[in-house]
Design a protein around this motif. Structure first.
Motif, PDB file in Angstrom:
ATOM      1  N   ARG A 141       0.994  -1.167   0.006  1.00  0.00           N
ATOM      2  CA  ARG A 141      -0.053  -0.055   0.201  1.00  0.00           C
ATOM      3  C   ARG A 141       0.927   1.185   0.029  1.00  0.00           C
ATOM      4  O   ARG A 141       0.567   2.190  -0.626  1.00  0.00           O
ATOM      5  CB  ARG A 141      -0.972  -0.040   1.290  1.00  0.00           C
ATOM      6  CG  ARG A 141      -2.274  -0.818   1.004  1.00  0.00           C
ATOM      7  CD  ARG A 141      -3.123  -0.559   2.091  1.00  0.00           C
ATOM      8  NE  ARG A 141      -2.752  -0.336   3.395  1.00  0.00           N
ATOM      9  CZ  ARG A 141      -2.763  -1.421   4.237  1.00  0.00           C
ATOM     10  NH1 ARG A 141      -3.281  -2.648   3.976  1.00  0.00           N
ATOM     11  NH2 ARG A 141      -2.439  -1.085   5.574  1.00  0.00           N
ATOM     12  N   LEU A 142       2.120   1.294   0.542  1.00  0.00           N
ATOM     13  CA  LEU A 142       2.774   2.196   0.861  1.00  0.00           C
ATOM     14  C   LEU A 142       3.454   2.629  -0.278  1.00  0.00           C
ATOM     15  O   LEU A 142       3.755   3.728  -0.996  1.00  0.00           O
ATOM     16  CB  LEU A 142       3.878   2.237   1.961  1.00  0.00           C
ATOM     17  CG  LEU A 142       3.263   2.352   3.519  1.00  0.00           C
ATOM     18  CD1 LEU A 142       4.128   1.910   4.653  1.00  0.00           C
ATOM     19  CD2 LEU A 142       2.532   3.889   3.690  1.00  0.00           C
ATOM     20  N   VAL A 143       4.298   1.556  -1.014  1.00  0.00           N
ATOM     21  CA  VAL A 143       4.648   1.576  -2.094  1.00  0.00           C
ATOM     22  C   VAL A 143       4.205   0.455  -3.120  1.00  0.00           C
ATOM     23  O   VAL A 143       4.850  -0.639  -3.298  1.00  0.00           O
ATOM     24  CB  VAL A 143       6.319   1.428  -2.110  1.00  0.00           C
ATOM     25  CG1 VAL A 143       7.131   1.337  -3.449  1.00  0.00           C
ATOM     26  CG2 VAL A 143       6.778   2.423  -0.827  1.00  0.00           C
TER      27      VAL A 143
ATOM     28  N   GLN B 273      36.506   2.550   1.207  1.00  0.00           N
ATOM     29  CA  GLN B 273      37.490   1.408   2.143  1.00  0.00           C
ATOM     30  C   GLN B 273      37.106  -0.079   1.563  1.00  0.00           C
ATOM     31  O   GLN B 273      37.702  -1.051   2.198  1.00  0.00           O
ATOM     32  CB  GLN B 273      37.108   1.671   3.562  1.00  0.00           C
ATOM     33  CG  GLN B 273      36.022   1.105   4.275  1.00  0.00           C
ATOM     34  CD  GLN B 273      34.714   2.037   3.984  1.00  0.00           C
ATOM     35  OE1 GLN B 273      34.982   2.776   3.032  1.00  0.00           O
ATOM     36  NE2 GLN B 273      33.849   1.990   4.742  1.00  0.00           N
ATOM     37  N   GLY B 274      36.090  -0.178   0.964  1.00  0.00           N
ATOM     38  CA  GLY B 274      35.736  -1.510   0.689  1.00  0.00           C
ATOM     39  C   GLY B 274      34.997  -2.493   1.638  1.00  0.00           C
ATOM     40  O   GLY B 274      34.883  -1.763   2.518  1.00  0.00           O
ATOM     41  N   GLY B 275      34.616  -3.559   1.481  1.00  0.00           N
ATOM     42  CA  GLY B 275      33.906  -4.520   2.479  1.00  0.00           C
ATOM     43  C   GLY B 275      32.653  -3.750   3.216  1.00  0.00           C
ATOM     44  O   GLY B 275      31.985  -3.137   2.332  1.00  0.00           O
ATOM     45  N   GLY B 276      32.481  -4.154   4.402  1.00  0.00           N
ATOM     46  CA  GLY B 276      31.339  -3.496   4.980  1.00  0.00           C
ATOM     47  C   GLY B 276      30.287  -4.518   4.798  1.00  0.00           C
ATOM     48  O   GLY B 276      30.073  -5.608   4.057  1.00  0.00           O
ATOM     49  N   ARG B 277      28.980  -4.046   4.940  1.00  0.00           N
ATOM     50  CA  ARG B 277      27.573  -4.846   4.779  1.00  0.00           C
ATOM     51  C   ARG B 277      27.278  -4.590   3.397  1.00  0.00           C
ATOM     52  O   ARG B 277      27.424  -3.493   2.755  1.00  0.00           O
ATOM     53  CB  ARG B 277      26.563  -4.423   5.837  1.00  0.00           C
ATOM     54  CG  ARG B 277      26.864  -4.690   7.155  1.00  0.00           C
ATOM     55  CD  ARG B 277      25.915  -4.022   8.152  1.00  0.00           C
ATOM     56  NE  ARG B 277      25.850  -4.812   9.392  1.00  0.00           N
ATOM     57  CZ  ARG B 277      24.797  -4.584   9.909  1.00  0.00           C
ATOM     58  NH1 ARG B 277      23.865  -4.103  10.022  1.00  0.00           N
ATOM     59  NH2 ARG B 277      24.648  -5.316  11.150  1.00  0.00           N
ATOM     60  N   ALA B 278      26.463  -5.507   3.002  1.00  0.00           N
ATOM     61  CA  ALA B 278      25.780  -5.214   1.843  1.00  0.00           C
ATOM     62  C   ALA B 278      24.802  -4.078   1.802  1.00  0.00           C
ATOM     63  O   ALA B 278      24.186  -3.735   2.877  1.00  0.00           O
ATOM     64  CB  ALA B 278      25.163  -6.516   1.404  1.00  0.00           C
ATOM     65  N   ALA B 279      24.624  -3.449   0.889  1.00  0.00           N
ATOM     66  CA  ALA B 279      23.693  -2.208   0.853  1.00  0.00           C
ATOM     67  C   ALA B 279      22.108  -2.796   1.176  1.00  0.00           C
ATOM     68  O   ALA B 279      21.872  -3.955   0.618  1.00  0.00           O
ATOM     69  CB  ALA B 279      23.626  -1.615  -0.615  1.00  0.00           C
ATOM     70  N   ALA B 280      21.397  -1.890   1.863  1.00  0.00           N
ATOM     71  CA  ALA B 280      20.017  -2.354   2.105  1.00  0.00           C
ATOM     72  C   ALA B 280      19.207  -2.330   0.794  1.00  0.00           C
ATOM     73  O   ALA B 280      19.694  -1.841  -0.298  1.00  0.00           O
ATOM     74  CB  ALA B 280      19.520  -1.074   3.007  1.00  0.00           C
ATOM     75  N   ASP B 281      18.331  -3.347   0.923  1.00  0.00           N
ATOM     76  CA  ASP B 281      17.346  -3.306  -0.242  1.00  0.00           C
ATOM     77  C   ASP B 281      16.447  -1.997  -0.463  1.00  0.00           C
ATOM     78  O   ASP B 281      15.727  -1.465   0.330  1.00  0.00           O
ATOM     79  CB  ASP B 281      16.055  -4.331   0.252  1.00  0.00           C
ATOM     80  CG  ASP B 281      15.178  -4.534  -1.069  1.00  0.00           C
ATOM     81  OD1 ASP B 281      15.425  -5.043  -2.100  1.00  0.00           O
ATOM     82  OD2 ASP B 281      13.800  -4.065  -0.620  1.00  0.00           O
ATOM     83  N   ALA B 282      16.754  -1.382  -1.617  1.00  0.00           N
ATOM     84  CA  ALA B 282      16.174  -0.086  -1.811  1.00  0.00           C
ATOM     85  C   ALA B 282      14.591   0.168  -1.759  1.00  0.00           C
ATOM     86  O   ALA B 282      14.275   1.042  -1.288  1.00  0.00           O
ATOM     87  CB  ALA B 282      16.608   0.255  -3.292  1.00  0.00           C
ATOM     88  N   ARG B 283      13.887  -0.997  -2.073  1.00  0.00           N
ATOM     89  CA  ARG B 283      12.313  -1.031  -2.003  1.00  0.00           C
ATOM     90  C   ARG B 283      12.182  -0.986  -0.595  1.00  0.00           C
ATOM     91  O   ARG B 283      11.335  -0.263  -0.243  1.00  0.00           O
ATOM     92  CB  ARG B 283      11.816  -2.217  -2.668  1.00  0.00           C
ATOM     93  CG  ARG B 283      10.124  -2.005  -2.623  1.00  0.00           C
ATOM     94  CD  ARG B 283       9.429  -2.843  -3.466  1.00  0.00           C
ATOM     95  NE  ARG B 283       7.868  -2.474  -3.609  1.00  0.00           N
ATOM     96  CZ  ARG B 283       7.324  -3.055  -4.475  1.00  0.00           C
ATOM     97  NH1 ARG B 283       7.734  -3.855  -5.347  1.00  0.00           N
ATOM     98  NH2 ARG B 283       6.094  -2.733  -4.359  1.00  0.00           N
ATOM     99  N   ALA B 284      12.579  -1.772   0.197  1.00  0.00           N
ATOM    100  CA  ALA B 284      12.435  -1.779   1.776  1.00  0.00           C
ATOM    101  C   ALA B 284      12.865  -0.322   2.403  1.00  0.00           C
ATOM    102  O   ALA B 284      11.932   0.137   3.333  1.00  0.00           O
ATOM    103  CB  ALA B 284      13.339  -2.734   2.458  1.00  0.00           C
TER     104      ALA B 284
END
Length: 112
Positions: free
Chosen positions: A7-9, A29-40
């Motif tokens: 409903r929101l998107v 710096q590379g590494g780190g967490r994977a990017a968040a899901d853009a739709r979420a």
């Protein structure tokens, strides 16, 4: 939660928004967490700006952290996503009304 997210998107809004989203910044710096899901993230941001709740009260059930939602909101606002989304959905009256409401709520959030 899935019904609220749709409903929101709605799918048509997501289809219009996807190409308008700025590219994700590379991590020098590379590494780190994977990017968040853009739709979420978009669902979480739309929830916060349209409900009027404080960022820190974003329910964890959205699966997006408060700092992530706020950071992406700031980046998307700077990229003029809300205005561009209104223009991209202007052909669909119901969707245009919703994206216009989101744009107005986001503008109030930026200026308060």
């Amino acid at each position: 939660m899935e019904a609220l997210a749709r409903r929101l998107v709605p799918d048509a809004m997501w289809a219009a928004a996807g190409p308008l989203l700025p590219d994700r910044r590379p991590r020098p710096q590379g590494g780190g967490r994977a990017a968040a899901d853009a739709r979420a993230v978009l669902v979480a941001v739309v929830y916060v700006v349209t409900s009027g709740c404080a960022w820190q009260h974003l329910p964890p059930s959205f699966g997006v952290s408060v700092p992530t939602a706020h950071r992406w909101f700031t980046r998307w606002t700077g990229a003029d996503l809300w205005r561009n989304l209104c223009e991209a959905t202007s052909h669909d009256p119901a969707l245009a009304d919703w994206t216009r409401a989101i744009q107005e709520c986001a503008a109030r959030r930026v200026h308060t």
